[in-house]
Design a protein around this motif. Structure first.
Motif, short mmCIF file in Angstrom:
data_model
loop_
_atom_site.label_atom_id
_atom_site.label_comp_id
_atom_site.label_asym_id
_atom_site.label_seq_id
_atom_site.Cartn_x
_atom_site.Cartn_y
_atom_site.Cartn_z
N PHE A 292 3.44 1.52 0.85
CA PHE A 292 2.73 2.31 -0.17
C PHE A 292 1.26 1.88 -0.23
N ALA A 293 1.03 0.57 -0.34
CA ALA A 293 -0.34 0.06 -0.42
C ALA A 293 -1.12 0.40 0.84
N TYR A 294 -0.48 0.30 1.99
CA TYR A 294 -1.14 0.62 3.27
C TYR A 294 -1.57 2.08 3.31
N SER A 295 -0.70 2.99 2.84
CA SER A 295 -1.05 4.40 2.89
C SER A 295 -2.21 4.72 1.95
N VAL A 296 -2.27 4.04 0.79
CA VAL A 296 -3.39 4.24 -0.12
C VAL A 296 -4.68 3.71 0.49
N ARG A 297 -4.60 2.52 1.09
CA ARG A 297 -5.80 1.95 1.73
C ARG A 297 -6.34 2.87 2.82
N LYS A 298 -5.45 3.41 3.63
CA LYS A 298 -5.90 4.32 4.69
C LYS A 298 -6.63 5.52 4.11
N MET A 299 -6.12 6.07 3.02
CA MET A 299 -6.76 7.22 2.42
C MET A 299 -8.12 6.86 1.82
#
Length: 384
Positions: A292-299
């Motif tokens: 979840f955190a990784y997908s937010v960081r990518k965005m």
């Protein structure tokens, strides 16, 4: 003279509401509540205002839930409502501005179910039930998609045949009422990235108050990892499931919206609180949190490119407001890009959670979608 506006936010088995008193330039929140587990054997009805109520009862359908709400307002002497505003996730390609609800609007919403199949059926049902109990009270639809009308075609258009664009296949964006409210709390928006993180989650890139891109697209299924929704996928995954596994459209919908995201990754739960509690002892829960955190960081990285940098990052929504560990997991790896977290401020839930020397200001601001529903409804009422 006071004018009472009721804001409704409906789900498939719940009805959340808030009551606002508009007296000239003064707006006062009179109370908030919810009716939960509608259609189940035992439901819950709670209200927090000058008087508090919390009781269990059976609410077989939306009509019975609204009757209970009407009875409460009669007891409180508040049954004379000036208007009722509804949060509507999507109005499809035709309805993209907040508007009064009439039969034409209802017909258009019924024809737009595919744009928000998880939300629109319940929202339409509430509008119809409200008309039975408050038949003379104007109703207004406040669309989450309205805020995103400013997204340029370059960002909104999918690389598909032109006829699909003309038929309304495009990025619409969601959580617009939340984004609108957050911008009222920021005097000079500049280049702002807003992360509305909850069971449903999305991010928006805002330039001088206008949305220029957002993570959700045609429907609320796309974008980052969510509680039970998958977010963005390689279209080849869907072709594989259709052709090799023989999945039907209904099976695909169930997988993408109800069995994926945090639930699919963890095999435990789509609720972030449950996963955080299990994180130390359950590697699958820990993996889902990290994903979840990784997908937010990518965005966030994508929107740094879209905006040419950022002046601030704002966290909001249930997870964004109440999970300091997630904010830490998202921001710490972005330190070299100017996101310098103040760990003490983050842990105690301060409004500003970045260090004073941080090139990018990081804020945590509670959202208030109900307030925006009430304000839009009040303005539309005044224009009648």
């Amino acid at each position: 003279m006071s004018e009472y506006i009721l804001a409704l936010n409906s789900g498939s088995s719940s009805l959340k509401f808030a009551l606002y008193d508009f007296a000239g330039e003064v707006v006062q929140r009179k109370g908030e509540g919810a009716i939960e587990r509608i259609g189940q054997s035992v439901g819950r009805f709670w209200w927090r205002g000058d008087r508090r109520l919390d009781r269990t009862a059976a609410f077989p359908d939306l009509s019975s839930a609204l009757k209970a709400l009407l009875d409460l307002f009669q007891e409180l002497g508040l049954e004379q409502l000036s208007a009722i505003g509804h949060r509507v996730v999507s109005g499809g390609p035709e309805l993209r501005e907040h508007c009064a609800i009439d039969e034409h609007v209802l017909q258009t919403l019924r024809a737009s179910l595919r744009f928000a199949p998880l939300h629109l059926p319940a929202e339409i049902a509430v509008m119809e039930a409200v008309s039975q109990h408050w038949s003379k009270t104007p109703q207004f639809a406040c669309f989450d998609t309205a805020f995103h009308r400013s997204i340029p075609e370059l960002a909104a258009r999918y690389p598909l045949p032109r006829n699909l664009w003309q038929e309304g296949v495009r990025k619409y964006g969601f959580h617009g009422l939340s984004y609108e409210y957050i911008l009222t709390q920021i005097p000079t928006p500049g280049r702002t990235i807003i992360a509305h993180l909850g069971n449903g989650a999305s991010l928006a890139a805002v330039q001088d108050g206008n949305c220029v891109d957002t993570s959700m697209g045609l429907s609320p299924t796309g974008g980052i990892v969510m509680g039970t929704r998958c977010g963005d996928l390689d279209p080849g995954v869907l072709l594989y499931l259709l052709e090799e596994k023989g999945y039907s459209a209904n099976q695909l919908e169930r997988i993408l919206n109800h069995l994926s995201g945090l639930l699919g990754l963890s095999g435990l739960s789509g609720d972030m609180q449950v996963l955080l509690a299990a994180r130390e002892n359950d590697p699958h829960a820990a993996f889902a949190i990290d994903a979840f955190a990784y997908s937010v960081r990518k965005m966030i990285g994508c929107y740094l490119a879209v905006l040419g940098g950022a002046d601030r990052l704002v966290f909001t929504g249930g997870i964004g407001e109440h999970a300091p560990l997630l904010r830490e997991l998202i921001c710490t790896p972005l330190g070299a890009l100017g996101f310098v977290l103040d760990n003490a401020a983050n842990q105690t839930g301060q409004r500003r959670i970045s260090r004073s020397e941080s090139p990018v200001e990081i804020l945590c601001i509670p959202t208030d979608e109900d307030r925006m529903i009430a304000e839009h409804s009040y303005q539309l009422l005044r224009q009648r």
